[in-house]
Design an enzyme around this catalytic site. Sequence first.
Site, PDB file in Angstrom:
ATOM      1  N   ASP A  80      -3.761  29.342  74.109  1.00  0.00           N
ATOM      2  CA  ASP A  80      -3.110  28.434  75.052  1.00  0.00           C
ATOM      3  C   ASP A  80      -1.589  28.537  74.971  1.00  0.00           C
ATOM      4  O   ASP A  80      -1.067  29.635  74.793  1.00  0.00           O
ATOM      5  CB  ASP A  80      -3.600  27.006  74.816  1.00  0.00           C
ATOM      6  CG  ASP A  80      -3.197  26.449  73.454  1.00  0.00           C
ATOM      7  OD1 ASP A  80      -3.000  27.230  72.515  1.00  0.00           O
ATOM      8  OD2 ASP A  80      -3.084  25.204  73.336  1.00  0.00           O
ATOM      9  N   GLY A  86       1.086  27.936  68.521  1.00  0.00           N
ATOM     10  CA  GLY A  86       2.208  27.151  69.028  1.00  0.00           C
ATOM     11  C   GLY A  86       3.546  27.832  68.856  1.00  0.00           C
ATOM     12  O   GLY A  86       4.483  27.591  69.628  1.00  0.00           O
ATOM     13  N   GLY A 124       0.116  25.073  65.909  1.00  0.00           N
ATOM     14  CA  GLY A 124       0.141  23.634  66.109  1.00  0.00           C
ATOM     15  C   GLY A 124      -0.549  22.938  64.954  1.00  0.00           C
ATOM     16  O   GLY A 124      -1.022  23.567  64.005  1.00  0.00           O
ATOM     17  N   GLU A 156      -6.854  32.196  68.124  1.00  0.00           N
ATOM     18  CA  GLU A 156      -7.665  31.018  68.447  1.00  0.00           C
ATOM     19  C   GLU A 156      -9.152  31.296  68.595  1.00  0.00           C
ATOM     20  O   GLU A 156      -9.980  30.389  68.396  1.00  0.00           O
ATOM     21  CB  GLU A 156      -7.135  30.355  69.722  1.00  0.00           C
ATOM     22  CG  GLU A 156      -5.787  29.682  69.570  1.00  0.00           C
ATOM     23  CD  GLU A 156      -4.602  30.637  69.653  1.00  0.00           C
ATOM     24  OE1 GLU A 156      -3.468  30.172  69.464  1.00  0.00           O
ATOM     25  OE2 GLU A 156      -4.814  31.840  69.903  1.00  0.00           O
TER      26      GLU A 156
END
Length: 356
Positions: free
Chosen positions: A146, A115, A66, A138
């Site tokens: 996520d 992402g 992302g 992450e």
Amino acid sequence: MTQDVLTRKTGAVGHISLNRPKALHALTLEMCHAIGAALTEWANDDTVEAVILDHIEGTRGFCAGGDIAFLRDSALNDGGISGRKFFHDEYQLNHQMFTYEKPIVAFMDGITMGGGVGISQPAKFRVATENTRFAMPETGIGLFPDVGGGWYLSRLGGRIGQFLALTGARLDGAECAWTGLATHYVPSDMLDDLKARIIERPGRIAGILSEPVGTPPDARIEKNALRIAKHFASDSYEEILASLEAEIETDENGGADWAAKERDTLGTKSPQTCKVALRQLADSAGLTDFSNNMRMEYRIASRVLTRPDFAEGVRAVITDKTNDPKWDPATPEGVSDELIESIFAPLPENEEWKPL
């Protein structure tokens, strides 16, 4: 409509290509909206039978994640308001893809991280190649795995998901196929032919992808599968670290070097994020509805976005590239159960995540 996503219809196939090569096709909010809009249009178009998702040719990434710089800016300058909006809508796209009724074929030909995992794992067909580099890195920037990572990683078996979530280890295409993160492995020089055949016969995707393409290389991670299952067995971060330390001291079955490498890797990660990830995967494993997983992950994202580790991790690893993050709390013992509970707590009802 953003030029960072190219959408077109060819025959009975909708085709989405990521087109932000200078950022390795990392997702912006506008890109998420463009992908979602195309999927919505094709869901209601009876002439579309399947969807191909890839990136423009000649570039390294499938999707590197992302828009981390945007998220850090939000954390530092608007209290996380625009960052939460990004997470909210990105997660809606993840859920839209997970529940999509027409088959999606994601070609993970290159870097597939963060992402990029979120838009490839919901696909019915996930094609890896020798160029695939899959990771959820992450913990190294104080975020957490996520975009549905809790759901996918917790269901891999053998504690491989916990290992990937904590260490951020990179898997190649053969390893993705071995773990089940990819449904198929093919050499990259066959992709154009496969896409053309899918467009020609979208009702035969499974057969087209399963036709003989040679044997994938050995999956390197398989050699360490028993070690991973043993040392990452606990949902307690301290117990995982203690298990690795014990292996280093005793060198049972010659595993000291491997254990030392993984211990040292974990030593660079955010203790807060590692504890969050273990709780996230444990909770997700018990869920039966993907939307509940995304609601949980949005709660986590809303909290960790503005906690100190995220801005500091991005600074150290991505912005300044000094690789010297000062985590807060600095040790696993310093991350209290109360802190973890507060990160997972429900949001006010009007702020909770909802599907499209």
